[in-house]
Enzyme design. Sequence first.
Site, short mmCIF file in Angstrom:
data_model
loop_
_atom_site.label_atom_id
_atom_site.label_comp_id
_atom_site.label_asym_id
_atom_site.label_seq_id
_atom_site.Cartn_x
_atom_site.Cartn_y
_atom_site.Cartn_z
N TYR A 154 26.79 4.71 73.79
CA TYR A 154 26.89 5.94 74.58
C TYR A 154 27.57 7.06 73.78
O TYR A 154 27.34 8.23 74.03
CB TYR A 154 27.65 5.63 75.87
CG TYR A 154 27.33 6.55 77.04
CD1 TYR A 154 26.02 6.76 77.45
CD2 TYR A 154 28.34 7.22 77.72
CE1 TYR A 154 25.73 7.58 78.52
CE2 TYR A 154 28.06 8.05 78.79
CZ TYR A 154 26.75 8.22 79.18
OH TYR A 154 26.48 9.05 80.24
N LYS A 161 31.35 12.91 79.33
CA LYS A 161 31.52 12.51 80.74
C LYS A 161 33.00 12.54 81.15
O LYS A 161 33.32 12.88 82.29
CB LYS A 161 30.93 11.11 81.00
CG LYS A 161 29.39 11.08 80.99
CD LYS A 161 28.79 12.02 82.02
CE LYS A 161 27.30 11.80 82.22
NZ LYS A 161 26.66 12.89 82.99
N1 NAD Z 1 20.29 7.32 83.89
C1 NAD Z 1 21.48 6.76 83.89
O1 NAD Z 1 21.65 5.60 83.51
C2 NAD Z 1 22.66 7.55 84.37
C3 NAD Z 1 23.83 6.87 84.74
C4 NAD Z 1 24.94 7.60 85.16
C5 NAD Z 1 24.87 8.98 85.19
N2 NAD Z 1 23.71 9.62 84.81
C6 NAD Z 1 23.70 11.08 84.85
O2 NAD Z 1 22.80 11.51 85.85
C7 NAD Z 1 22.40 12.85 85.55
C8 NAD Z 1 20.88 12.95 85.65
O3 NAD Z 1 20.28 12.16 84.66
P1 NAD Z 1 18.98 11.24 84.91
O4 NAD Z 1 19.36 9.87 84.56
O5 NAD Z 1 18.41 11.52 86.24
O6 NAD Z 1 17.99 11.72 83.74
P2 NAD Z 1 16.91 12.91 83.67
O7 NAD Z 1 16.49 12.95 82.24
O8 NAD Z 1 15.87 12.72 84.68
O9 NAD Z 1 17.78 14.18 84.04
C9 NAD Z 1 18.58 14.90 83.10
C10 NAD Z 1 18.36 16.35 83.42
O10 NAD Z 1 19.18 17.19 82.61
C11 NAD Z 1 18.45 18.39 82.49
N3 NAD Z 1 18.96 19.24 81.42
C12 NAD Z 1 19.14 18.90 80.10
N4 NAD Z 1 19.56 19.99 79.41
C13 NAD Z 1 19.65 21.01 80.32
C14 NAD Z 1 20.01 22.39 80.24
N5 NAD Z 1 20.39 22.95 79.07
N6 NAD Z 1 19.98 23.15 81.37
C15 NAD Z 1 19.63 22.61 82.56
N7 NAD Z 1 19.25 21.32 82.70
C16 NAD Z 1 19.27 20.53 81.59
C17 NAD Z 1 17.03 17.93 82.23
O11 NAD Z 1 16.11 18.96 82.53
C18 NAD Z 1 16.90 16.77 83.20
O12 NAD Z 1 16.34 17.21 84.41
C19 NAD Z 1 22.97 13.15 84.16
O13 NAD Z 1 24.18 13.83 84.29
C20 NAD Z 1 23.20 11.77 83.60
O14 NAD Z 1 24.16 11.75 82.57
C21 NAD Z 1 22.60 8.92 84.42
#
Ligand code: NAD
Length: 255
Positions: A154, A161
């Site tokens: 990570y 985070k």
């Molecule tokens: N997938 C996992 O395992 C997981 C676990 C815990 C937390 N998260 C968090 O959940 C959130 C959503 O992620 P996800 O897993 O749904 O993946 P995802 O790839 O579907 O979503 C990530 C989003 O970030 C957006 N993004 C990136 N750069 C950007 C910018 N400059 N301006 C505006 N938007 C931007 C992208 O357009 C995308 O929609 C994130 O914060 C991620 O870190 C994910």
Amino acid sequence: MSGILEGKRILITGVLMESSIAFHAAKLAQEQGAEIILTAFPRPTLTERIAKKLPKPTKVIELDVTNDEHLGRLADLVGEELGSLDGVVHSIGFAPQDALGGNFLNTPFESVATAMHVSAYSLKSLTMACLPLMQNGGSVVGLTFDAQYAWPQYDWMGPAKAALEATSRYLARDLGKQNIRCNLISAGPIGSMAAKSIPGFSDLAAVWDHRSPLEWDLKDPEPAGKGIVALLSDWFPKTTGEIIHVDGGLHAIGA
Ligand SMILES: NC(=O)c1ccc[n+]([C@@H]2O[C@H](COP(=O)([O-])OP(=O)(O)OC[C@H]3O[C@@H](n4cnc5c(N)ncnc54)[C@H](O)[C@@H]3O)[C@@H](O)[C@H]2O)c1
């Protein structure tokens, strides 16, 4: 039966694919009675295509959260559509490839800075951009991956985070007087685009197979979506600066 978000107006960022946590938050929010608006990055056309799969049509606004012009016009554009906001979902994360996957000791600051800007500072920028529309209070909800631990692969997303989690607490401190709550869902691993961009993500996710008390499904973003909707609702009226784990309970288990 009326839903727990009946009458609420919610802005949701981060809908990119059907695997996006934000897509499920958007779907559940509509099902629970909310009127929503989506923001899109990198292209509105991608998000518009996925938005067609939601129960009700919704407007999509372009928003790169590092772009001051986009942020500056956001309140006007959202105001024209919805008038005001009761909630904002920050579902945004990004780190350059050299900040992930085992390169922690060699990542240049430029890449660290990008990860921090997009993934942590943006919670503040997005909230401030929406503030003029939240005159009657509101709920801001973001997504973290438990920053108390150093995880394999990570790398600099970990400190990003940790910064997000601290930013959420400071927003809770400064916006409480305006009755704006700021909370995070700490989600377990989900096989989204963001996750697949982390080299070795499946090794990290495999930990859930043998350590999570509750069975964990990498392909199911709905539990995280439900947590988001709960925090947007009136059912956590005195909760702010909080991090709620939707991780199958893994955070509670030592080994
Ligand atoms: N997938 C996992 O395992 C997981 C676990 C815990 C937390 N998260 C968090 O959940 C959130 C959503 O992620 P996800 O897993 O749904 O993946 P995802 O790839 O579907 O979503 C990530 C989003 O970030 C957006 N993004 C990136 N750069 C950007 C910018 N400059 N301006 C505006 N938007 C931007 C992208 O357009 C995308 O929609 C994130 O914060 C991620 O870190 C994910």
